[in-house]
Enzyme design. Structure first.
Site, PDB file in Angstrom:
ATOM      1  N   LEU A  98      71.369  -4.714 -52.288  1.00 13.30           N
ATOM      2  CA  LEU A  98      70.172  -3.947 -51.954  1.00 13.30           C
ATOM      3  C   LEU A  98      70.553  -2.883 -50.940  1.00 13.30           C
ATOM      4  CD1 LEU A  98      67.004  -3.566 -51.764  1.00 13.30           C
ATOM      5  CD2 LEU A  98      67.083  -5.222 -49.887  1.00 13.30           C
ATOM      6  N   ARG A 123      47.057  -1.820 -34.430  1.00  7.04           N
ATOM      7  CA  ARG A 123      45.786  -2.508 -34.721  1.00  7.04           C
ATOM      8  C   ARG A 123      45.982  -4.018 -34.821  1.00  7.04           C
ATOM      9  NH1 ARG A 123      44.661   1.258 -39.590  1.00  7.04           N
ATOM     10  NH2 ARG A 123      46.736   1.968 -38.973  1.00  7.04           N
ATOM     11  N   ASP A 125      52.663   0.719 -41.263  1.00  7.11           N
ATOM     12  CA  ASP A 125      51.560   1.160 -40.416  1.00  7.11           C
ATOM     13  C   ASP A 125      50.659  -0.020 -40.070  1.00  7.11           C
ATOM     14  OD1 ASP A 125      50.065   2.935 -38.956  1.00  7.11           O
ATOM     15  OD2 ASP A 125      49.098   3.892 -40.672  1.00  7.11           O
ATOM     16  N   ARG A 170      47.509   8.071 -46.651  1.00  4.62           N
ATOM     17  CA  ARG A 170      48.199   9.331 -46.349  1.00  4.62           C
ATOM     18  C   ARG A 170      49.687   9.167 -46.619  1.00  4.62           C
ATOM     19  NH1 ARG A 170      44.866   8.969 -41.832  1.00  4.62           N
ATOM     20  NH2 ARG A 170      46.399   7.889 -40.558  1.00  4.62           N
ATOM     21  N   ARG A 189      51.852   2.210 -48.594  1.00  7.97           N
ATOM     22  CA  ARG A 189      51.474   2.374 -47.196  1.00  7.97           C
ATOM     23  C   ARG A 189      50.544   1.221 -46.830  1.00  7.97           C
ATOM     24  NH1 ARG A 189      50.520   7.444 -43.757  1.00  7.97           N
ATOM     25  NH2 ARG A 189      50.025   6.512 -41.759  1.00  7.97           N
ATOM     26  N   HIS A 224      54.582  -4.063 -32.564  1.00  6.59           N
ATOM     27  CA  HIS A 224      55.865  -3.552 -33.052  1.00  6.59           C
ATOM     28  C   HIS A 224      56.883  -4.694 -33.164  1.00  6.59           C
ATOM     29  CE1 HIS A 224      54.201   0.364 -32.786  1.00  6.59           C
ATOM     30  NE2 HIS A 224      54.215   0.446 -31.471  1.00  6.59           N
TER      31      HIS A 224
HETATM   32  C1  IPE Z   1      53.348   1.660 -37.169  1.00  9.70           C
HETATM   33  O1  IPE Z   1      52.232   1.104 -36.558  1.00  9.70           O
HETATM   34  C2  IPE Z   1      54.557   1.620 -36.263  1.00  9.70           C
HETATM   35  C3  IPE Z   1      55.244   2.895 -36.057  1.00  9.70           C
HETATM   36  C4  IPE Z   1      55.007   4.008 -36.707  1.00  9.70           C
HETATM   37  C5  IPE Z   1      56.292   2.948 -35.052  1.00  9.70           C
HETATM   38  P1  IPE Z   1      51.283   1.967 -35.609  1.00  9.70           P
HETATM   39  O2  IPE Z   1      51.838   1.924 -34.234  1.00  9.70           O
HETATM   40  O3  IPE Z   1      51.077   3.313 -36.186  1.00  9.70           O
HETATM   41  O4  IPE Z   1      49.948   1.117 -35.654  1.00  9.70           O
HETATM   42  P2  IPE Z   1      48.441   1.642 -35.635  1.00  9.70           P
HETATM   43  O5  IPE Z   1      48.304   2.678 -36.706  1.00  9.70           O
HETATM   44  O6  IPE Z   1      48.184   2.202 -34.272  1.00  9.70           O
HETATM   45  O7  IPE Z   1      47.620   0.417 -35.927  1.00  9.70           O
HETATM   46 MG    MG Z   2      49.611   4.184 -37.333  1.00  7.84          MG
END
Ligand code: IPE
Ligand code: MG
Length: 261
Positions: free
Chosen positions: A152, A45, A41, A215, A209, A58
């Site tokens: 692994l 951001r 996660d 969460r 997480r 990403h």
């Molecule tokens: C996680 O990062 C990537 C995926 C679930 C695909 P987010 O895209 O949820 O990033 P934030 O939470 O908006 O920062």
């Molecule tokens: Mg997120």
């Protein structure tokens, strides 16, 4: 109760990383988590903090996966589960969803050789519906290529939601019962677990997480019943082998009781 044993030999002060020399921490094998699950996660951001589009987050997140896998190998972990795309993630903007899934496909296509060389068995789990043929092709190819590896086991959870997994298991068991193949009186936790997506995987020992959110978000709920939870402020693209090692050290210092005393 598990007795407390010494962990990393290095001097540590405060929350500093335990591995200043770049070597993995010396955790006794019995104190290593057997199965680590991570909710990735913070990609969005991470990108926003740099004035970049979310998709760049990403993209950077894919690099963090490689570094984390390297760290897992050096540590001697046996099972690593990564939550890459949830059943709820379909609610996102169509273009973002497309880009995330494209990046996952590119990741397995580009790094299959490296992961195979490293002895990583790569597989994925989740619902096949809604996933494009091209992505499924890449995923099936890496699973076939790395099927005999044993160092692994990396499981990528895609189009996955624990509640989906659980009601599907319940539905299947109900069908089996109605058909007379399963006696309802015989159903217990072990029987039930055989109907999950991946009955071959052990329970989760350490559930991590990133990004400061605390969460579970519908990830491996059954398998994490007794998992140790670890939440870190680090955004996923900044996560890497050192963060995994620090998490494993923290885990090795926990006192797991499984409801005992
Ligand atoms: C996680 O990062 C990537 C995926 C679930 C695909 P987010 O895209 O949820 O990033 P934030 O939470 O908006 O920062
Ligand atoms: Mg997120």
């Amino acid at each position: 109760m598990v007795p407390s044993v010494p962990t990393a030999p290095q001097e540590r002060s405060g929350p500093a990383l335990p591995c200043p020399g770049g070597a993995p921490p010396a955790i006794p094998v019995g104190r290593l988590p057997g199965h680590v699950a991570v909710v990735l996660d913070g990609n969005g951001r991470w990108a926003a903090g740099r004035g970049l589009p979310r998709t760049e987050g990403h993209r950077a997140g894919a690099g963090a996966v490689l570094d984390t896998v390297d760290g897992a190998l050096q540590l001697g972990l046996r099972h690593l589960s990564l939550f890459a795309f949830s059943t709820e993630n379909w609610r996102r903007d169509e273009k973002e969803v497309g880009e995330v899934l494209r990046l996952i496909g590119a990741f397995v296509a580009d790094h299959g050789e490296r992961l195979d060389r490293q002895g990583v068995r790569v597989s994925w789990s989740g619902g096949r519906g809604r996933m494009g043929a091209r992505l499924l092709g890449h995923l099936d190819a890496i699973a076939a290529r790395t099927a005999d590896n044993t160092r692994l086991e990396l499981t990528i959870w895609l189009n996955y939601g624990a509640r989906d997994e659980l009601w599907r298991a319940a539905r299947e068991l109900a069908r089996e019962s109605v058909a007379g193949r399963v006696d309802p009186a015989e159903i217990d936790a072990r029987t039930f677990a055989r109907y999950l997506y991946r009955p071959d995987l052990p329970d989760v020992d350490l559930f991590i997480r990133t990004s400061g959110e605390q969460r579970l978000s519908n990830f491996l709920l059954w398998q994490s019943a007794y998992a140790e939870l670890l939440f870190t402020e680090t955004l996923w693209p900044d996560f890497g082998h050192r963060d995994l090692w620090a998490a494993a050290v923290a885990y090795s210092e926990r006192d797991r009781r499984f409801g005992g005393c």
